[in-house]
Design a protein around this motif. Sequence first.
Motif, PDB file in Angstrom:
ATOM      1  N   VAL A  13       0.974  -1.383  -0.056  1.00  0.00           N
ATOM      2  CA  VAL A  13       0.168   0.392   0.002  1.00  0.00           C
ATOM      3  C   VAL A  13       1.044   1.482  -0.012  1.00  0.00           C
ATOM      4  CG1 VAL A  13      -2.128   1.727   1.265  1.00  0.00           C
ATOM      5  CG2 VAL A  13      -1.886  -0.815   1.566  1.00  0.00           C
ATOM      6  N   ARG A  14       1.887   1.379   0.994  1.00  0.00           N
ATOM      7  CA  ARG A  14       2.826   2.361   0.914  1.00  0.00           C
ATOM      8  C   ARG A  14       3.498   2.861  -0.677  1.00  0.00           C
ATOM      9  NH1 ARG A  14       4.716  -0.305   5.926  1.00  0.00           N
ATOM     10  NH2 ARG A  14       6.715  -0.182   4.828  1.00  0.00           N
ATOM     11  N   ALA A  33       6.395   5.281   7.646  1.00  0.00           N
ATOM     12  CA  ALA A  33       5.946   3.669   9.006  1.00  0.00           C
ATOM     13  C   ALA A  33       4.749   2.824   8.933  1.00  0.00           C
ATOM     14  CB  ALA A  33       5.395   5.411   9.422  1.00  0.00           C
ATOM     15  N   GLY A  34       5.483   1.696   9.462  1.00  0.00           N
ATOM     16  CA  GLY A  34       5.130  -0.047   9.788  1.00  0.00           C
ATOM     17  C   GLY A  34       3.667   0.544  10.299  1.00  0.00           C
ATOM     18  N   VAL A  51       0.439  14.079   7.014  1.00  0.00           N
ATOM     19  CA  VAL A  51      -0.304  12.368   7.162  1.00  0.00           C
ATOM     20  C   VAL A  51      -0.627  11.945   6.677  1.00  0.00           C
ATOM     21  CG1 VAL A  51       1.194  10.722   8.973  1.00  0.00           C
ATOM     22  CG2 VAL A  51       1.741  13.016   9.260  1.00  0.00           C
ATOM     23  N   LEU A  52      -0.600  10.913   5.527  1.00  0.00           N
ATOM     24  CA  LEU A  52      -1.648  10.132   5.852  1.00  0.00           C
ATOM     25  C   LEU A  52      -1.439   8.644   6.787  1.00  0.00           C
ATOM     26  CD1 LEU A  52      -0.611   9.984   1.661  1.00  0.00           C
ATOM     27  CD2 LEU A  52      -2.478  11.096   2.575  1.00  0.00           C
ATOM     28  N   MET A  53      -2.561   8.354   7.182  1.00  0.00           N
ATOM     29  CA  MET A  53      -2.426   7.729   8.147  1.00  0.00           C
ATOM     30  C   MET A  53      -3.034   6.483   7.603  1.00  0.00           C
ATOM     31  SD  MET A  53      -0.610   7.272  11.268  1.00  0.00           S
ATOM     32  CE  MET A  53      -0.717   9.169  11.699  1.00  0.00           C
ATOM     33  N   ASP A  54      -2.775   5.838   8.209  1.00  0.00           N
ATOM     34  CA  ASP A  54      -3.794   4.088   8.690  1.00  0.00           C
ATOM     35  C   ASP A  54      -4.532   3.739   9.081  1.00  0.00           C
ATOM     36  OD1 ASP A  54      -5.091   1.614   7.361  1.00  0.00           O
ATOM     37  OD2 ASP A  54      -3.465   0.787   8.097  1.00  0.00           O
TER      38      ASP A  54
END
Length: 221
Positions: A13-14, A33-34, A51-54
């Motif tokens: 995805v990243r 970041a994982g 920040v694109l944050m899951d």
Amino acid sequence: MIRVLLADDQTLVRAGFRSILEGEDDIEVVAEAGDGEQAVRQAALLRPDVVLMDVRMPVLDGLEATRLIVADPALQAVRVVILTTFDLDDYVYGAIKAGAGGFLVKDTEPAELVRGVRVVARGDALLAPAVTRRLIAEFASRLTAPPPAADLDSLTDREREVLELVAAGLSNEEIAGRLVLSPATAKTHVSRILAKLGARDRAQLVVLAYETGVIRPGWLR
């Protein structure tokens, strides 16, 4: 240049997001970041614009990571966009309330991803798409009773009108057209409302407007 941090526990995805974003001349992916803890550390170290944050990540989930980033005075300029697999996700409402600038569904079109990053980077919120209005309305409708009206009494009649339209997901340009104002005047009204109510951005204005009963689900179509 818009500097972006990607936070998702799925490497593929990243990689996909990186490939899309780095194809744009005005966007740079500065780190990945994982998990949420890594995201908070990287945000503090690099101070990205976005920040694109899951939402669902190990060690620290995206909701708590968002809260920590938003609560850090040194990171006031950092905007968080929540990434989710579902367009109605319990975590998303909480994340927007915590200070996220909006959210994107993971299967969004590449052009929409790029547009979303640019929108949030310039200080606006990802609240215009119909899916976002559905999400906010869904959770707002669960409120049993509105809390005290915060500092709503400090708003002028015009500012209250503007707040209602912001809460309905209208952009400054749409608000200007609705109220017969210039876009610059609409933007000024929004800025004053943010200052008076102590809100971080338009996303928090939406939540506040629903929670205080200024606007209810279905008020504007």
